[in-house]
Design a protein around this motif. Structure first.
Motif: not given
Lengths: 143, 200, 182
Positions: C145-164
């Motif tokens: 992960v390293k940094s919060l800027i790597n959103c997609n490391a954890c938010h796996r459906q971020i491409d759909k705009g989903i952050f649930d």
């Protein structure tokens, strides 16, 4: 005007150019801009040449191309800040883009020029001359 | 510590809503005397600091992005389906409202759907508080969609409950329910629908 | 009555995967608007995750996309063709958090005090608040992960705009619901 026409024509043609052709086209274009003969040796020398980098009076890590790419540019590099893996600089190298599609390294003129511009500014604090760019391309071709 | 408060609030809410008649007084007493909202949270941050010194757990396999699969059924899903089901039962109750007097009221689809709608709704409110506790942040103001969702959702269930209760009371006292309880039901339904739509 | 219920239940569970697909994408406005623009995804996604326009308000994007700012984009050179820059700037401004109807975008823009121009997504108060439980062990000291800027490391459906939170999978730690502390 003529230059602009040539540039426009090359930009238009780029999608159908193979990457070797992109490189050749770039080399020709640099020559047209006044560069002499290109040498892979000169490119190689510049590749690892370390430039002291100073910003706002504060010394930062010295920079060279190898900082992020690799001292051995036919192996993958790693971005100094983000840690993102950078595909090797060889002609055959591909990277996977966000859509999961493979992308050739020297695929378009636009991309080659964009990254020369960005990375020369980052490393040397200035844009590279046509001669330097040609030397780099010869170096990559020789890998 | 947060989770403990969360658990208690949920349990109390469920108790308070499922058995309102019996438990009304008791749950209120528990709510206002036993639950200390000024619990010192430094304890939990100490726990966090302790945990961070332990080596990273390696038991969970790393799943690459492309292979990501949502757990097949999550707390969020449960909350969503309960809410939708409550909404659906409310609609069914509305559609199946008998035209005239039905002596066998307690066996009608109308009654059963109505009763189920508020029970499912209460469960939805409970699971919502459980699963989305950290989305509920009053400082954002009452017009924040999540906060509005909580308020409208709860009002919706109350509306459903009052409609059923009103009808049953009338049935017990007068032998048949009047149509007065419809307004509470319709209010409940529209509040719940709005609650669902704004956070869909 | 019981049969109807059973049928409903059966439908819900058998069609779970299918229903999930529908429920996660159909007319959803609770996350942020997904970005489908190719130029954007290519130009920005080359170096970092192509953050959705709805993660920052208009004033932030206007400042970030200034020629001078791109020259020094958090220490990196990120200049663009003028044509591309204008196109991307317009795209970002048109879909910025304060012009969006998406729930999380509205929360983001509401959380930023008036007159403040943030350049970092990680400094948005709403996003900061939501990531408070994310201590160093999950992010900074987590090599994946390293940094919060790597959103997609954890938010796996971020491409759909989903952050649930049920779409979060933290490398080396697992699903959000499996974390032992929160």
């Amino acid at each position: 005007m003529k230059k602009a026409m040539i540039l426009a024509a090359t930009l238009f043609l780029t999608p159908i150019l193979a990457q070797a052709d992109v490189i050749q086209e770039r080399l020709d274009s640099y020559k047209a801009e006044g560069a002499g003969n290109f040498s892979a040796e000169a490119g190689k020398k510049m590749w690892t040449q370390v430039i002291p980098f100073e910003k706002k009076g504060e010394m930062m890590k010295d920079r060279s191309c190898a900082t992020c790419h690799n001292a051995v540019p036919n192996t993958p590099g790693k971005h100094a800040k983000t840690g993102k893996v950078i595909a090797p600089m060889t002609l055959g190298s591909v990277s996977i883009n966000r859509k999961g599609v493979e992308e050739q390294r020297f695929s378009t003129v636009k991309k080659v020029e964009k990254w020369f511009k960005r990375n020369c500014k980052w490393t040397y604090g200035r844009i590279c001359t046509p001669q330097e760019k040609g030397d780099f391309l010869m170096f990559f071709k020789s890998l | 510590m947060d989770r403990i408060i969360k658990q208690w609030v949920m349990v109390l809410l469920l108790l308070g809503s499922v058995m309102p008649a019996q438990a009304e007084e008791a749950s209120q007493n528990i709510l206002f005397t036993d639950l200390d909202f000024n619990i010192d949270l430094t304890n939990s941050s100490l726990l966090l600091a302790d945990a961070s010194t332990t080596p990273a757990g390696l038991s969970v396999p790393n799943i690459p992005d492309s292979a990501f699969e949502k757990p097949w059924f999550t707390e969020n899903d449960l909350h969503m389906y309960l809410g939708l089901a409550s909404m659906g039962m409310g609609a069914l109750a509305g559609i199946s409202a008998p035209d005239g007097y039905d002596p066998d009221l307690l066996n009608t689809v109308h009654f059963k759907a109505a009763k189920l709608s508020w029970q499912l709704g209460a469960a939805a409110v409970g699971t919502g508080l459980w699963a989305h506790w950290d989305d509920f942040h009053l400082e954002d103001g009452l017009l924040d969609r999540d906060n509005l969702h909580v308020i409208l959702g709860t009002l919706g269930v109350i509306g459903y409950y009052l409609a059923v209760k009103g009808a049953v009371d009338e049935y017990n006292n007068a032998g048949y329910p009047s149509e007065d309880h419809a307004s509470a039901g319709i209010f409940g339904g529209s509040a719940m629908l709005t609650a669902i739509v704004i956070t869909w | 009555m019981k049969k109807v219920l059973l049928l409903l239940l059966a439908m819900m569970f058998s069609g779970q995967a299918f229903a999930d697909e529908i429920f996660s994408t159909l007319f959803r406005f609770k996350g942020v608007a997904p970005m489908s623009n190719d130029l954007y995804n290519e130009s920005c996604g080359e170096c970092h995750y192509a953050y959705q326009a709805g993660l920052l308000p208009k004033v932030s994007w206007e400042k970030l996309m200034l020629v001078d700012e791109l020259e020094d984009h958090f220490g990196e050179v990120a200049d663009l063709d003028e044509e591309d820059r204008i196109e991307l700037l317009n795209l970002l401004v048109d879909n910025a958090a304060d012009t969006s109807f998406y729930k999380r975008s509205m929360k983001i823009s509401r959380s930023i005090p008036d007159g403040v121009t943030l350049l970092r997504i990680t400094e948005v108060p709403y996003i900061k608040r939501k990531h408070k439980p994310m201590t160093d062990k999950y992010v900074k000291n987590n090599p994946k992960v390293k940094s919060l800027i790597n959103c997609n490391a954890c938010h796996r459906q971020i491409d759909k705009g989903i952050f649930d939170d049920d779409t979060i999978l933290i490398p080396n730690y697992g699903y959000w619901s499996e974390l032992d502390d929160d």
